[in-house]
Write a protein that holds these residues in place. Structure first.
Motif, PDB file in Angstrom:
ATOM      1  N   GLU A  59       0.731  -1.207   0.116  1.00 54.82           N
ATOM      2  CA  GLU A  59      -0.147   0.062   0.136  1.00 54.82           C
ATOM      3  C   GLU A  59       0.754   1.119   0.141  1.00 54.82           C
ATOM      4  OE1 GLU A  59      -3.013  -0.529  -0.669  1.00 54.82           O
ATOM      5  OE2 GLU A  59      -3.432  -2.271   0.203  1.00 54.82           O
ATOM      6  N   SER A  60       1.878   1.356   0.837  1.00 51.87           N
ATOM      7  CA  SER A  60       2.721   2.209   0.661  1.00 51.87           C
ATOM      8  C   SER A  60       4.334   1.687   1.184  1.00 51.87           C
ATOM      9  CB  SER A  60       2.592   3.633   1.758  1.00 51.87           C
ATOM     10  OG  SER A  60       2.361   2.996   3.012  1.00 51.87           O
ATOM     11  N   GLU A  61       5.579   2.277   0.618  1.00 47.99           N
ATOM     12  CA  GLU A  61       6.739   1.619   0.950  1.00 47.99           C
ATOM     13  C   GLU A  61       7.401   2.540   1.469  1.00 47.99           C
ATOM     14  OE1 GLU A  61       9.077  -0.327   2.171  1.00 47.99           O
ATOM     15  OE2 GLU A  61       7.789  -1.759   0.883  1.00 47.99           O
ATOM     16  N   PRO A  62       7.946   2.371   2.803  1.00 42.99           N
ATOM     17  CA  PRO A  62       8.812   3.464   3.541  1.00 42.99           C
ATOM     18  C   PRO A  62      10.200   3.152   3.315  1.00 42.99           C
ATOM     19  CG  PRO A  62       7.823   1.843   5.205  1.00 42.99           C
ATOM     20  CD  PRO A  62       7.336   1.360   4.004  1.00 42.99           C
ATOM     21  N   ASN A  63      10.503   2.015   2.718  1.00 37.43           N
ATOM     22  CA  ASN A  63      11.849   1.676   2.596  1.00 37.43           C
ATOM     23  C   ASN A  63      12.299   1.922   1.092  1.00 37.43           C
ATOM     24  OD1 ASN A  63      14.582   0.612   2.488  1.00 37.43           O
ATOM     25  ND2 ASN A  63      14.019  -1.027   3.685  1.00 37.43           N
ATOM     26  N   ASP A  64      13.014   2.830   0.792  1.00 40.35           N
ATOM     27  CA  ASP A  64      13.463   3.224  -0.668  1.00 40.35           C
ATOM     28  C   ASP A  64      14.134   1.998  -1.407  1.00 40.35           C
ATOM     29  OD1 ASP A  64      15.926   3.744   0.564  1.00 40.35           O
ATOM     30  OD2 ASP A  64      16.093   5.738  -0.182  1.00 40.35           O
ATOM     31  N   LEU A  65      14.867   1.135  -0.606  1.00 40.77           N
ATOM     32  CA  LEU A  65      15.370  -0.082  -1.093  1.00 40.77           C
ATOM     33  C   LEU A  65      14.460  -1.219  -1.283  1.00 40.77           C
ATOM     34  CD1 LEU A  65      18.698  -0.227   1.268  1.00 40.77           C
ATOM     35  CD2 LEU A  65      18.282   0.752  -1.059  1.00 40.77           C
ATOM     36  N   TYR A  66      13.226  -1.205  -1.244  1.00 40.45           N
ATOM     37  CA  TYR A  66      12.102  -2.008  -1.588  1.00 40.45           C
ATOM     38  C   TYR A  66      11.192  -1.296  -2.822  1.00 40.45           C
ATOM     39  CZ  TYR A  66      13.435  -6.004   1.193  1.00 40.45           C
ATOM     40  OH  TYR A  66      14.062  -6.983   1.876  1.00 40.45           O
ATOM     41  N   VAL A 113      10.421  -0.573  -6.248  1.00 38.75           N
ATOM     42  CA  VAL A 113      11.103  -1.005  -7.458  1.00 38.75           C
ATOM     43  C   VAL A 113      11.339   0.119  -8.333  1.00 38.75           C
ATOM     44  CG1 VAL A 113      10.632  -2.530  -9.607  1.00 38.75           C
ATOM     45  CG2 VAL A 113       9.686  -3.213  -7.345  1.00 38.75           C
ATOM     46  N   HIS A 114      10.683   1.215  -8.515  1.00 36.46           N
ATOM     47  CA  HIS A 114      11.015   2.128  -9.413  1.00 36.46           C
ATOM     48  C   HIS A 114      12.253   3.108  -8.978  1.00 36.46           C
ATOM     49  CE1 HIS A 114       8.619   4.351  -6.364  1.00 36.46           C
ATOM     50  NE2 HIS A 114       9.345   5.550  -6.890  1.00 36.46           N
ATOM     51  N   GLU A 115      12.636   2.779  -7.801  1.00 41.11           N
ATOM     52  CA  GLU A 115      13.776   3.555  -7.373  1.00 41.11           C
ATOM     53  C   GLU A 115      15.197   2.701  -7.510  1.00 41.11           C
ATOM     54  OE1 GLU A 115      13.667   5.807  -3.435  1.00 41.11           O
ATOM     55  OE2 GLU A 115      11.870   6.578  -4.033  1.00 41.11           O
ATOM     56  N   LEU A 116      14.700   1.365  -7.355  1.00 40.16           N
ATOM     57  CA  LEU A 116      16.027   0.401  -7.391  1.00 40.16           C
ATOM     58  C   LEU A 116      16.399   0.268  -8.873  1.00 40.16           C
ATOM     59  CD1 LEU A 116      14.838  -2.187  -5.258  1.00 40.16           C
ATOM     60  CD2 LEU A 116      16.549  -0.884  -4.720  1.00 40.16           C
ATOM     61  N   LEU A 117      15.315   0.331  -9.915  1.00 39.14           N
ATOM     62  CA  LEU A 117      15.416   0.297 -11.313  1.00 39.14           C
ATOM     63  C   LEU A 117      14.959   1.408 -12.137  1.00 39.14           C
ATOM     64  CD1 LEU A 117      14.215  -3.468 -11.551  1.00 39.14           C
ATOM     65  CD2 LEU A 117      16.414  -2.660 -11.210  1.00 39.14           C
ATOM     66  N   PRO A 118      15.932   2.416 -12.397  1.00 37.55           N
ATOM     67  CA  PRO A 118      15.294   3.687 -12.805  1.00 37.55           C
ATOM     68  C   PRO A 118      14.534   3.475 -14.012  1.00 37.55           C
ATOM     69  CG  PRO A 118      17.828   3.613 -12.200  1.00 37.55           C
ATOM     70  CD  PRO A 118      17.350   2.235 -12.150  1.00 37.55           C
ATOM     71  N   ASP A 119      14.519   2.372 -14.754  1.00 35.15           N
ATOM     72  CA  ASP A 119      13.652   2.310 -16.034  1.00 35.15           C
ATOM     73  C   ASP A 119      12.289   1.670 -15.879  1.00 35.15           C
ATOM     74  OD1 ASP A 119      14.435  -0.504 -15.505  1.00 35.15           O
ATOM     75  OD2 ASP A 119      14.207  -0.966 -17.436  1.00 35.15           O
ATOM     76  N   ARG A 120      12.104   1.913 -14.419  1.00 38.01           N
ATOM     77  CA  ARG A 120      10.703   1.547 -14.414  1.00 38.01           C
ATOM     78  C   ARG A 120       9.604   2.521 -13.511  1.00 38.01           C
ATOM     79  NH1 ARG A 120       9.525  -4.065 -16.049  1.00 38.01           N
ATOM     80  NH2 ARG A 120      11.508  -4.753 -16.248  1.00 38.01           N
ATOM     81  N   SER A 121       8.474   2.879 -14.117  1.00 38.02           N
ATOM     82  CA  SER A 121       7.890   3.769 -13.738  1.00 38.02           C
ATOM     83  C   SER A 121       7.150   3.337 -12.532  1.00 38.02           C
ATOM     84  CB  SER A 121       6.801   4.309 -14.804  1.00 38.02           C
ATOM     85  OG  SER A 121       5.997   3.002 -15.025  1.00 38.02           O
ATOM     86  N   PRO A 122       6.830   4.335 -11.422  1.00 39.17           N
ATOM     87  CA  PRO A 122       6.054   3.936 -10.196  1.00 39.17           C
ATOM     88  C   PRO A 122       4.771   3.110 -10.606  1.00 39.17           C
ATOM     89  CG  PRO A 122       6.772   6.211 -10.088  1.00 39.17           C
ATOM     90  CD  PRO A 122       7.002   5.611 -11.546  1.00 39.17           C
ATOM     91  N   GLY A 147      14.739  -7.277   5.143  1.00 36.63           N
ATOM     92  CA  GLY A 147      16.160  -8.122   5.361  1.00 36.63           C
ATOM     93  C   GLY A 147      16.808  -8.165   4.158  1.00 36.63           C
ATOM     94  N   TYR A 148      16.519  -7.903   3.112  1.00 39.51           N
ATOM     95  CA  TYR A 148      17.426  -8.257   1.927  1.00 39.51           C
ATOM     96  C   TYR A 148      17.931  -9.588   1.466  1.00 39.51           C
ATOM     97  CZ  TYR A 148      17.030  -3.150   3.307  1.00 39.51           C
ATOM     98  OH  TYR A 148      16.756  -1.990   3.690  1.00 39.51           O
ATOM     99  N   VAL A 149      17.160 -10.502   1.750  1.00 46.82           N
ATOM    100  CA  VAL A 149      17.597 -11.790   1.488  1.00 46.82           C
ATOM    101  C   VAL A 149      16.338 -12.716   1.238  1.00 46.82           C
ATOM    102  CG1 VAL A 149      18.329 -14.076   2.280  1.00 46.82           C
ATOM    103  CG2 VAL A 149      19.542 -12.046   2.958  1.00 46.82           C
ATOM    104  N   ASN A 150      16.041 -13.178   0.106  1.00 48.01           N
ATOM    105  CA  ASN A 150      14.834 -13.940  -0.366  1.00 48.01           C
ATOM    106  C   ASN A 150      14.956 -14.980  -1.333  1.00 48.01           C
ATOM    107  OD1 ASN A 150      11.985 -13.896  -0.973  1.00 48.01           O
ATOM    108  ND2 ASN A 150      11.816 -12.224  -2.254  1.00 48.01           N
ATOM    109  N   ALA A 151      13.993 -15.900  -1.692  1.00 47.43           N
ATOM    110  CA  ALA A 151      14.039 -17.067  -2.083  1.00 47.43           C
ATOM    111  C   ALA A 151      12.688 -17.738  -2.052  1.00 47.43           C
ATOM    112  CB  ALA A 151      15.119 -18.003  -1.927  1.00 47.43           C
ATOM    113  N   PRO A 152      12.151 -18.437  -3.239  1.00 50.03           N
ATOM    114  CA  PRO A 152      10.935 -18.928  -3.133  1.00 50.03           C
ATOM    115  C   PRO A 152      11.280 -20.353  -2.339  1.00 50.03           C
ATOM    116  CG  PRO A 152      11.928 -19.356  -5.366  1.00 50.03           C
ATOM    117  CD  PRO A 152      12.652 -18.333  -4.650  1.00 50.03           C
TER     118      PRO A 152
END
Length: 335
Positions: free
Chosen positions: A65-72, A74-83, A94-99
């Motif tokens: 709904e809203s993301e307080p952490n800019d490291l999550y 997507v549009h700030e992590l990947l500049p070619d992505r629009s909000p 935590g910056y560690v992920n896997a299915p």
């Protein structure tokens, strides 16, 4: 295989979930996810894949709904992505992920289970008019996940962890170059000679002091933070994590002046936070001792074989024996 969506992880048996998450790490553990699920900035669904009565695959799916952490964001992590609205699949902190897929599955059933998770994320994203993303995917999981999504991953950062051979701090030192061993011994000696009182505490015992020092660290890095807000976060974390967080703290004249907070999950010590009162430090390599050397001592004393350090400051970490591996962003499959 049967897919269901569950809104509350406490309704999922912890042992069944952690049988999947043991290799994926602390930030996908049942306890950590349970402590995070009431965050008001996202709605969570847990995608569960069962084979008869056995849970064989799972993933948290967060409708952000809203993301307080800019490291999550997507549009700030990947500049070619629009909000755009986002469904984050897997760990959101935590910056560690896997299915999560059961390690005993055959290759064919593993592929089918993973495809089911990917489809669940994409279907939820379509229903929410959002885009599905898997962020900070580990290097050993990315190829399989990207193939299931039919998409190309993008490297975001690097993750660092120190393998701990043998059974003592000397075994850790022996794996390092001789010049580095000399430096570490000097830094350890300077810290010991500084005369700090060292305490090992439960987070609930010292959340106010920890919050104040963490706020000072944030301010030093250009992110002014209210100490009371940080203390409240640590109190909540202690409650949500059943007070399993341990704090290694340095005191002088009755005041905590430096700390590191970590959790032990499986055979790994996971560093979570650190902070300092820069006006009271004694220029005795406090950071290196609180973040590296004392946790390594603790790890050996408690049977852990790895110290997880996460992102950033990679040079300091690799100089002290850390191995760095890439972390990736993977766009979900189109619904």
């Amino acid at each position: 295989m049967i897919l269901t969506l569950e809104p509350d992880i406490t309704h999922i048996h912890a042992d069944a979930w952690d049988a999947l998450s043991a290799q994926a790490g602390f930030y996908l553990s049942h306890r950590w996810l349970a402590a995070q699920q009431h965050d008001p900035t996202a709605r969570v669904h847990y995608a569960l894949v069962h084979d008869e009565d056995r849970l064989i695959a799972a993933a948290p799916l967060y409708v952000v709904e809203s993301e307080p952490n800019d490291l999550y964001r997507v549009h700030e992590l990947l500049p070619d992505r629009s909000p755009a609205r986002t469904v984050l699949a897997g760990a959101r902190r935590g910056y560690v992920n896997a299915p999560l897929v059961h390690p005993a599955l055959t290759a064919d059933r593993r592929r089918k289970a993973l495809n089911t998770l990917v489809e669940a994320a994409s279907s939820l994203a379509a229903a929410e008019r959002a885009h599905a993303w898997w962020l900070y995917v580990t290097d050993d999981a990315v190829a399989e996940l990207a193939a299931a999504c039919g998409s190309r991953p993008t490297q975001l950062n690097q993750d660092a962890r120190i393998p701990l051979p043998g059974s003592t701090f000397d075994d850790y030192l022996a794996a390092l170059p001789s010049k580095r061993r000399v430096t570490i011994r000097r830094e350890r000696r300077a810290f010991a000679e500084a005369g700090y009182e060292l305490r090992t505490l439960r987070l609930s015992e010292c959340a106010d002091a920890v919050g104040a020092l963490a706020a000072r660290l944030q301010e030093r890095h250009g992110h002014p933070t209210d100490p009371a807000f940080m203390a409240a976060l640590f109190h909540d974390q202690a409650a949500g994590m059943a007070d399993t967080g341990l704090v290694l703290a340095a005191y002088t004249e009755g005041h905590m002046v430096a700390f590191s907070l970590f959790y032990q999950h499986a055979n790994t010590i996971w560093l979570r936070s650190t902070g300092y009162d820069y006006t009271r430090l004694r220029n005795a390599h406090e950071y290196f001792n609180l973040v590296y050397y004392l946790p390594v001592d603790h790890a050996y004393a408690h049977g852990a074989t790895t110290l997880h350090l996460g992102m950033e400051s990679l040079r300091a970490k690799t100089l002290r024996g850390a191995i760095a591996s890439p972390l990736w962003a993977v766009p979900g499959a189109a619904a």
